[in-house]
Design a protein around this motif. Structure first.
Motif, mmCIF file in Angstrom:
data_model
loop_
_atom_site.group_PDB
_atom_site.id
_atom_site.type_symbol
_atom_site.label_atom_id
_atom_site.label_comp_id
_atom_site.label_asym_id
_atom_site.label_seq_id
_atom_site.Cartn_x
_atom_site.Cartn_y
_atom_site.Cartn_z
ATOM 1 N N LEU A 1 0.239 9.849 9.565
ATOM 2 C CA LEU A 1 0.205 11.019 8.666
ATOM 3 C C LEU A 1 0.301 12.320 9.464
ATOM 4 O O LEU A 1 0.953 13.281 9.030
ATOM 5 N N LEU B 1 0.801 -1.219 0.000
ATOM 6 C CA LEU B 1 0.000 0.000 0.000
ATOM 7 C C LEU B 1 0.838 1.275 0.000
ATOM 8 O O LEU B 1 0.285 2.375 -0.033
ATOM 9 N N TRP C 1 3.408 4.353 10.521
ATOM 10 C CA TRP C 1 2.181 3.571 10.378
ATOM 11 C C TRP C 1 2.392 2.135 10.849
ATOM 12 O O TRP C 1 1.584 1.578 11.595
ATOM 13 N N LEU D 1 -2.742 4.637 10.510
ATOM 14 C CA LEU D 1 -2.412 5.438 9.326
ATOM 15 C C LEU D 1 -2.705 6.915 9.585
ATOM 16 O O LEU D 1 -1.893 7.792 9.247
ATOM 17 N N PRO E 1 0.264 3.094 -3.618
ATOM 18 C CA PRO E 1 -1.092 3.623 -3.779
ATOM 19 C C PRO E 1 -1.407 4.775 -2.832
ATOM 20 O O PRO E 1 -2.119 5.716 -3.207
ATOM 21 N N LEU E 2 -0.889 4.711 -1.600
ATOM 22 C CA LEU E 2 -1.156 5.762 -0.620
ATOM 23 C C LEU E 2 -0.124 6.884 -0.667
ATOM 24 O O LEU E 2 -0.266 7.874 0.064
ATOM 25 N N GLN E 3 0.922 6.698 -1.503
ATOM 26 C CA GLN E 3 1.988 7.700 -1.665
ATOM 27 C C GLN E 3 2.611 8.076 -0.313
ATOM 28 O O GLN E 3 2.742 9.255 0.034
ATOM 29 N N LEU E 4 3.016 7.059 0.422
ATOM 30 C CA LEU E 4 3.594 7.270 1.747
ATOM 31 C C LEU E 4 5.100 7.456 1.658
ATOM 32 O O LEU E 4 5.785 6.740 0.909
#
Length: 349
Positions: free
Chosen positions: A345, A173, A187, A341, A176-179
């Motif tokens: 963030l 992920l 996280w 999450l 897709p989540l651009q972490l």
């Protein structure tokens, strides 16, 4: 009646052999945590025809001893991994967010488990393991609430399953989540259950992710002591109140003060040992070699305990009686992942 060495030896030797295999596989495939492998090997031993009779028979006393008493030794030594200075280095906002995740995930997991009609004790153990530090937290809570050792088996199996699921799912992920690596590490530390599972998950994003993941995770571990103390106080007050009601019902109108029964401890001795190890680690008095030795011994004790617990799980029984528990665990895992999450963030914004 205490168990003799001759009764414990077969099970302890079996756990030692399984643990050697778990460490060997981990060395070959580092992404698989040794503690998770210990549970898996226990499950296999309990359900394969060639070994099921052995672990349910001659080896059972030693394996039960490992699952209960070696677990407590592992919890004590877990404190050597927690430095208060590292925790404070995260900053007050991060500490409040982590405490909020633990509180919300504990309450949410307990409510979810009860909605799936799981027993109150099972729900409590699942909530503790998912929100704090996996099997170690389950063992500590079971001790302070005087929950039978056999009733810890299902929660340990569930927390191991969902923690292992995180190892495979969370890294997928990141894109897709651009972490960022820091956000992903935070996280992981805020939402994955066991320390080894956190390391296995976070290291996929590099050393920066791994560093913050471990500190965030150990901050959650530090909350083990206050959570267990709160549960111990609640248990003590409940036991005293129940004893008072029983005495009043047995002798209505009597003015005599009832003799209090033996109340459970507010905090078990091994949890106090955990706190003492945290203080020792934070003092800076211990040489790196001692810390490394403590970490290695902790892995051995906890790994043997997890094999012992895993060897008590019968897959057929689990499938028959544990489908609701599995659904509850997956729902709780999703809740904690979302809470973690959001906190990550905010921490790394």
């Amino acid at each position: 009646m205490p168990l003799g060495k001759d009764r414990l030896l077969p099970g302890l030797l079996t756990a030692a052999l399984a643990l050697a295999a778990a460490f060997g596989i981990h060395r070959l495939v580092p992404v698989l945590p040794a503690m998770t492998l210990a549970v898996v090997l226990g499950l296999l031993a309990a359900n394969l025809p060639g070994t099921a009779v052995w672990v349910a028979g001659r080896a059972r006393p030693g394996l039960d001893f490992a699952g209960k008493h070696l677990m407590r030794g592992g919890i004590v030594l877990l404190g050597l991994k927690v430095s208060i200075m590292d925790v404070l280095g995260l900053g007050w906002l991060a500490l409040l967010l982590i405490a909020g995740v633990v509180a919300a995930s504990f309450a949410g997991t307990y409510v979810i488990s009860r909605l799936f009609r799981l027993p109150a004790q099972t729900s409590l153990l699942i909530a503790t393991g998912f929100s704090i530090c996996g099997a170690s937290a389950i063992g500590a809570m079971a001790a302070v609430r005087r929950i039978r050792h056999v009733d810890t088996v299902l929660p340990v199996a569930l927390v191991t399953l969902c923690g292992t699921l995180a190892i495979g799912v969370l890294p997928l992920l990141v894109q897709p989540l651009q972490l960022t690596p820091l956000a992903f590490g935070a996280w992981t530390g805020a939402s994955v259950h066991d320390v080894g599972q956190v390391v296995a998950t976070a290291q996929t994003a590099g050393t920066a992710a791994l560093g913050i993941a471990v500190v965030v995770k150990l901050t959650r571990v530090l909350l083990l002591a206050p959570v267990v103390a709160a549960a111990g106080l609640h248990q003590r007050f409940s036991a005293a109140r129940a004893a008072g009601k029983a005495a009043a019902a047995a002798a209505p109108g009597s003015l005599a003060t009832p003799e209090p029964g033996r109340l459970p401890p507010v905090v078990p001795l091994f949890v106090l040992g955990f706190v003492a190890m945290v203080v020792l680690r934070s003092s800076g008095w211990l040489a790196p070699g001692i810390l490394d030795a403590g970490a290695a011994l902790q892995d051995i004790l906890l790994g043997a305990a997890l094999f012992g617990l895993g060897s008590a799980v019968r897959i057929r029984t689990l499938l028959h009686t544990g489908s609701r528990a599995l659904l509850a665990a997956l729902a709780a895992w999703l809740l904690i992942a979302l809470l973690g999450l959001a906190a990550a963030l905010l921490m790394t914004a």
